[in-house]
Write an enzyme that holds these catalytic residues in place. Structure first.
Site, PDB file in Angstrom:
ATOM      1  N   SER A 194       0.784  -1.300   0.007  1.00 22.26           N
ATOM      2  CA  SER A 194      -0.003   0.281  -0.017  1.00 22.26           C
ATOM      3  C   SER A 194       0.808   1.377  -0.113  1.00 22.26           C
ATOM      4  CB  SER A 194      -0.727   0.089   1.163  1.00 22.26           C
ATOM      5  OG  SER A 194      -1.338   1.302   1.594  1.00 22.26           O
ATOM      6  N   TYR A 200      -1.469  -0.448  10.261  1.00 21.31           N
ATOM      7  CA  TYR A 200      -1.585  -0.921   8.595  1.00 21.31           C
ATOM      8  C   TYR A 200      -0.420  -0.974   7.947  1.00 21.31           C
ATOM      9  CZ  TYR A 200      -3.997  -1.289   4.053  1.00 21.31           C
ATOM     10  OH  TYR A 200      -4.225  -1.563   2.713  1.00 21.31           O
TER      11      TYR A 200
HETATM   12  N1  LIG Z   1      -8.841  -0.592  -1.405  1.00 24.87           N
HETATM   13  C1  LIG Z   1      -7.786   0.229  -1.451  1.00 24.87           C
HETATM   14  O1  LIG Z   1      -7.830   1.473  -1.645  1.00 24.87           O
HETATM   15  C2  LIG Z   1      -6.226  -0.414  -1.201  1.00 24.87           C
HETATM   16  C3  LIG Z   1      -5.385   0.607  -1.135  1.00 24.87           C
HETATM   17  C4  LIG Z   1      -4.089   0.305  -1.193  1.00 24.87           C
HETATM   18  C5  LIG Z   1      -3.939  -1.342  -0.718  1.00 24.87           C
HETATM   19  N2  LIG Z   1      -4.998  -2.024  -0.740  1.00 24.87           N
HETATM   20  C6  LIG Z   1      -4.758  -3.599  -0.491  1.00 24.87           C
HETATM   21  O2  LIG Z   1      -5.286  -4.411  -1.629  1.00 24.87           O
HETATM   22  C7  LIG Z   1      -5.662  -5.475  -1.125  1.00 24.87           C
HETATM   23  C8  LIG Z   1      -7.183  -5.741  -1.659  1.00 24.87           C
HETATM   24  O3  LIG Z   1      -7.858  -4.558  -1.031  1.00 24.87           O
HETATM   25  P1  LIG Z   1      -9.634  -4.665  -1.341  1.00 24.87           P
HETATM   26  O4  LIG Z   1      -9.799  -3.250  -1.023  1.00 24.87           O
HETATM   27  O5  LIG Z   1      -9.975  -5.442  -2.645  1.00 24.87           O
HETATM   28  O6  LIG Z   1     -10.037  -5.321   0.141  1.00 24.87           O
HETATM   29  P2  LIG Z   1     -11.393  -5.713   0.516  1.00 24.87           P
HETATM   30  O7  LIG Z   1     -12.514  -5.293  -0.733  1.00 24.87           O
HETATM   31  O8  LIG Z   1     -11.721  -5.348   1.816  1.00 24.87           O
HETATM   32  O9  LIG Z   1     -11.538  -7.471   0.395  1.00 24.87           O
HETATM   33  C9  LIG Z   1     -10.421  -7.922   1.205  1.00 24.87           C
HETATM   34  C10 LIG Z   1     -10.560  -9.707   0.785  1.00 24.87           C
HETATM   35  O10 LIG Z   1      -9.974 -10.283   1.640  1.00 24.87           O
HETATM   36  C11 LIG Z   1     -10.716 -11.353   2.678  1.00 24.87           C
HETATM   37  N3  LIG Z   1     -10.453 -11.565   4.159  1.00 24.87           N
HETATM   38  C12 LIG Z   1     -10.132 -10.282   4.936  1.00 24.87           C
HETATM   39  N4  LIG Z   1      -9.428 -11.107   6.013  1.00 24.87           N
HETATM   40  C13 LIG Z   1      -9.680 -12.216   5.660  1.00 24.87           C
HETATM   41  C14 LIG Z   1      -9.283 -13.372   6.846  1.00 24.87           C
HETATM   42  N5  LIG Z   1      -8.844 -13.289   8.064  1.00 24.87           N
HETATM   43  N6  LIG Z   1      -9.221 -14.662   6.221  1.00 24.87           N
HETATM   44  C15 LIG Z   1      -9.415 -14.738   4.923  1.00 24.87           C
HETATM   45  N7  LIG Z   1      -9.758 -13.854   3.971  1.00 24.87           N
HETATM   46  C16 LIG Z   1      -9.927 -12.569   4.628  1.00 24.87           C
HETATM   47  C17 LIG Z   1     -12.006 -10.649   2.376  1.00 24.87           C
HETATM   48  O11 LIG Z   1     -13.092 -11.641   2.703  1.00 24.87           O
HETATM   49  P3  LIG Z   1     -13.742 -12.203   4.099  1.00 24.87           P
HETATM   50  O12 LIG Z   1     -14.232 -10.897   4.681  1.00 24.87           O
HETATM   51  O13 LIG Z   1     -14.939 -12.677   3.712  1.00 24.87           O
HETATM   52  O14 LIG Z   1     -12.994 -12.938   4.755  1.00 24.87           O
HETATM   53  C18 LIG Z   1     -11.981 -10.229   1.054  1.00 24.87           C
HETATM   54  O15 LIG Z   1     -12.071 -11.281   0.165  1.00 24.87           O
HETATM   55  C19 LIG Z   1      -5.437  -5.589   0.305  1.00 24.87           C
HETATM   56  O16 LIG Z   1      -4.438  -6.204   0.509  1.00 24.87           O
HETATM   57  C20 LIG Z   1      -5.567  -4.096   0.793  1.00 24.87           C
HETATM   58  O17 LIG Z   1      -4.635  -3.838   1.785  1.00 24.87           O
HETATM   59  C21 LIG Z   1      -6.380  -1.692  -0.921  1.00 24.87           C
END
Ligand SMILES: NC(=O)c1ccc[n+]([C@@H]2O[C@H](COP(=O)([O-])OP(=O)(O)OC[C@H]3O[C@@H](n4cnc5c(N)ncnc54)[C@H](OP(=O)(O)O)[C@@H]3O)[C@@H](O)[C@H]2O)c1
Length: 246
Positions: A141, A154
């Site tokens: 990130s 985080y």
């Molecule tokens: N969105 C942003 O702006 C952003 C920016 C920088 C980096 N990122 C990174 O990009 C990646 C994807 O982000 P996103 O925004 O797509 O996230 P998201 O929409 O919140 O989805 C997170 C996924 O991880 C799963 N997950 C979370 N905790 C878990 C656990 N304990 N065991 C198994 N599965 C788990 C969730 O499913 P369940 O809840 O059903 O378990 C979901 O499928 C992450 O690594 C995030 O840190 C995101």
């Protein structure tokens, strides 16, 4: 007569139920991969996808359960006899001033955002090294690259992932395995649903390309990094942030 060996590559994507993870699952399927994914609960979209093709398998799994993570990879590797790509995508957001954050919440976030990818990578490296080929993508990130109030834990977990990327790239490069971090800026997903209009305007103002990111922006870079075109890239953190950190 023995059944012919399935030659399709295999991708493991953590957290494939929604957001970037679900988009990654779809993209790998379109590229001819078989996909193994897990999350704590299944989304309607993933369920629909699984009804359309048997090339994707989903396991209900809480990534903070180390033994279950190991068993998941063992089962996938036994079923497919190969793991070509691992995307450490699953993560949880944790916002708040450190002094006001409960130790249990910190522990839970570190277990999902750091321990899970480390253990998942450890388990996937065995089949990758055995075939002398593989790519590990760690979702970092911009919070790993720049300090920001309210996301210190985080950011610490994501910065640790970048350290894992660099160390492992040296460790497993000689065995033909590449390790790369992708550090997105803010993009729309459940994780960022709570960002208010004021904060959106601030982020947009600070971003040279003048907008927040999208899942597609990040997807395209991961598509490239997992392709032969990126065969000489390892140990790097690639920011996909419209210039936010430049
Ligand atoms: N969105 C942003 O702006 C952003 C920016 C920088 C980096 N990122 C990174 O990009 C990646 C994807 O982000 P996103 O925004 O797509 O996230 P998201 O929409 O919140 O989805 C997170 C996924 O991880 C799963 N997950 C979370 N905790 C878990 C656990 N304990 N065991 C198994 N599965 C788990 C969730 O499913 P369940 O809840 O059903 O378990 C979901 O499928 C992450 O690594 C995030 O840190 C995101």
């Amino acid at each position: 007569m023995n059944a012919p060996v399935d030659q399709r590559p295999v991708a493991i994507v953590s957290g494939g139920s929604r957001g970037l993870g679900l988009a990654l699952v779809r993209d790998f399927l379109e590229r001819g991969y078989r996909v193994e994914t897990f999350s704590r609960s299944e989304s309607a979209e993933l369920k629909e996808l699984r009804a359309e093709t048997d090339a994707v398998a989903w396991t209900a799994l809480d990534g903070t359960d180390a033994a279950a993570v190991e068993e998941f990879v063992r089962t996938a590797a036994r079923r497919h006899r190969r793991v070509d790509v691992l995307v450490n995508n699953a993560a949880v957001g944790l916002e708040g001033l450190l002094t006001l954050t409960a130790p249990a919440a910190i522990d839970a976030a570190l277990r999902t955002n750091l321990t899970l990818p480390v253990l998942l990578t450890r388990a996937c490296l065995k089949p990758m090294i055995a075939r002398r080929s593989g790519v590990v993508i760690n979702l970092s990130s911009i919070n790993a690259l720049r300090g920001q109030t309210g996301v210190a834990v985080y950011g610490a977990a994501k910065a640790a992932l970048d350290g894992l990327t660099r160390g492992l790239a040296r460790e497993v490069g000689p065995a033909g395995v590449r390790v790369v971090s992708v550090a997105p800026g803010y993009f729309d997903s459940d994780m960022t649903a709570g960002i208010g209009e004021d904060q959106r305007r601030r982020i947009t103002r600070r971003t040279p390309l003048g907008r927040l990111g999208s899942v597609e922006d990040v997807l395209g870079v991961i598509r490239f990094l997992t392709s032969p075109a990126a065969g000489f890239i390892t140990g790097q953190t690639i920011a996909v942030d419209g210039g936010y950190t430049c």
